[in-house]
Enzyme design. Sequence first.
Site: not given
Ligand code: BES
Ligand code: MN
Length: 498
Positions: A279, A353
Site C-alpha cells: 500500500k 477474503r
Molecule cells: N483492509 C483493506 C480494505 C480497506 C482499505 C478498508 C481502506 C478501509 C480503508 C483490504 O484488505 C484491501 O486492501 N482491499 C483492497 C482490495 C483490492 C486490492 C481488490 C482495496 O480495497 O483496495
Molecule cells: Mn488489504
Amino acid sequence: MEFGIKIGTPEKQRGACVVVGIFESKKLTDSAKVLDKVTQGYIKNILALGDMEGKMNTSLMLHNVPNTLFKRVLLVGLGKEQEFKEKAFLTAINTALSALQKTTATDAMLFLSDFSVNGRTNEWKAMQIVIAAISSGYRFDQLKSKPDNDQSSLRKIVLCIDDRTELTACEESLQQGMAIAHGMSLAKDLGNLAPNICTPTYLAKQAKDLAKTHKLKVSILEEKDMEKLGMGSLLAVAKGTEQPAKLIVLEYHGLGKKENPIVLVGKGITFDTGGISLKPAADMDEMKFDMSGAASVLGTLHAVAEINLPINVVGIIPTTENMPSGKATKPGDVVTSMSGQTIEILNTDAEGRLILCDALTYAERYNPKVVIDIATLTGACVIALGNFTTGLMSNDDKLAEELLSAGEQVGDRAWRLPLWDEYQDLLKSNFADMANIGGRAAGTITAACFLSRFTKNYHWAHLDIAGTAWKSGKEKGSTGRPVPLLTQFLITQAKAAS
Ligand code: BES
Ligand code: MN
Ligand code: ZN
C-alpha cells in the site's frame, strides 16, 4: 456509569441536575412546564431574556433555581418540534451529556416524555441514552504516560417515565444498552491499540481472558493445526510475517448444546501493509484497524454474555498480519483453500477474503443456523456508502432483512448490495478456480462474490465495515461498530426463539 428508571414528575425529585427540553422557539416541554410552574416562571423569564431559544446544539445551565430540590437545571435545545426525529434526539442527548460533563454534577435526571420521537418507545430512548452516555465517557489513554485527566464527575443517570407498566421493559432495555456499550468499548480498545501490541497472539490472549470472565469455551488453532486442516489460503497471507497466525474459536452457550448456533466470523488482520502489493505510505497507520471485524466479534460475545442471552453463538476469528518479505506470497501464486478450491492470488492486498474463506469453510462444522462475517474488506465500500453505512450482502433474503432491521433499530445501519450471478464472472482466472480480485468495478460486490463461493452450505451474510469501523482525521479512533447491530440482531433472534 450507573443508570436507573423511576416513575415520577420533576417537582418531587431531587439531585445534582435535572435536564429539561426546550423547543424552538422557546416552547417548553412538559417537564419544563412543571418546573416553570413550581419555580414561579423562572424558566420562562430566562427564555424571555433570549439566552436560550431552543435551537439544536444549544444548552443553558441554571444554578440555584428557587423551589426545586435540584442543584442545577439544564435547559437543552430540541430544535423544531416537527423535525424532532431520531437524529435530533441523539444530538440533544449528546448536547446535554457534554454540558453535564463540564460540571461537577455527579448525577442527572431526565424525563423521557420530553423527547417524543415518532415511532420510538421509551425502551428505545432508554437504550439509546445509555449507549450515548457510556460512549461519550469513552477515553483511550492506556498508551499515554499520564492519563488524560478529563474524566467527568457524572456517575449516574436516572430516566423518569410516567407509566408503571413500562418499567420492566425499560429496565431490560437499560441492561441491554449497557451490555452493548461495554461490548463497543472492548471493540474500540482493541481497534485503537497500536499494532505492535495488538498482534494475533494478543487477540488470542484477549479471547482467553474473555472466555475466563464470561464462561465461554475457547480454542486457539495454531499454524500447524491450520496446515492439517488444509487452510492454504489463510496460511498464504501469514507467510510474510514474523507473527504466528491464529484461528480463534469462542463458543457461548446460552441454550442446550443441541441448539444450532449463530456463527460470527471476524476479519482479524492486525496490520495490513498490502504485502508484496504494498500500500502507499499515506495513512497506512490506519490499517491497524483492519482487525475491527475480529474486535466486533469479541465485543458482541462480551455483550451477549453480559445479557445472558438464551442463544448459542460461536465466534471464529482468523488473525494474522499481512506483511511483505522474502517469504511472502507473490502476485500470481496459486493456493488451495480448505474447501479444495484453488485461488490465484493476483493482488496480495486482497487478503481479507483469503483468511475469511478458510474460516467460513471451518464454520460448517458447527451446523450453523446462520453465519455472519464482519470485515473491513474493501476501500470500494467507503466510496459506495461513505462512513455512515455498513455494506450488507447475503445469500438469504430473510437474514438480510433481519440484519437491516436490527441496524435500523439501534442506529447502526447497513444497506444491502446485490450478489447477482453476473458479478461472479469477474473472478475468472486462467490458472486456478478463481482469482482473488475482480478488477476496479463493483469491488465490494466482487469481494463478497468471492466469499459466497465458500458459503453455499448455509444461510450467510457479509458485513463490509470498511467505512464504519473507525474514524479518520482529528477524531481518529475505533467506533465500536457494528457491535450494536450484531447484538440487537441476536437479542431479536433469542426473543423470537423463546
Ligand atoms: N483492509 C483493506 C480494505 C480497506 C482499505 C478498508 C481502506 C478501509 C480503508 C483490504 O484488505 C484491501 O486492501 N482491499 C483492497 C482490495 C483490492 C486490492 C481488490 C482495496 O480495497 O483496495
Ligand atoms: Mn488489504
Ligand atoms: Zn485488509
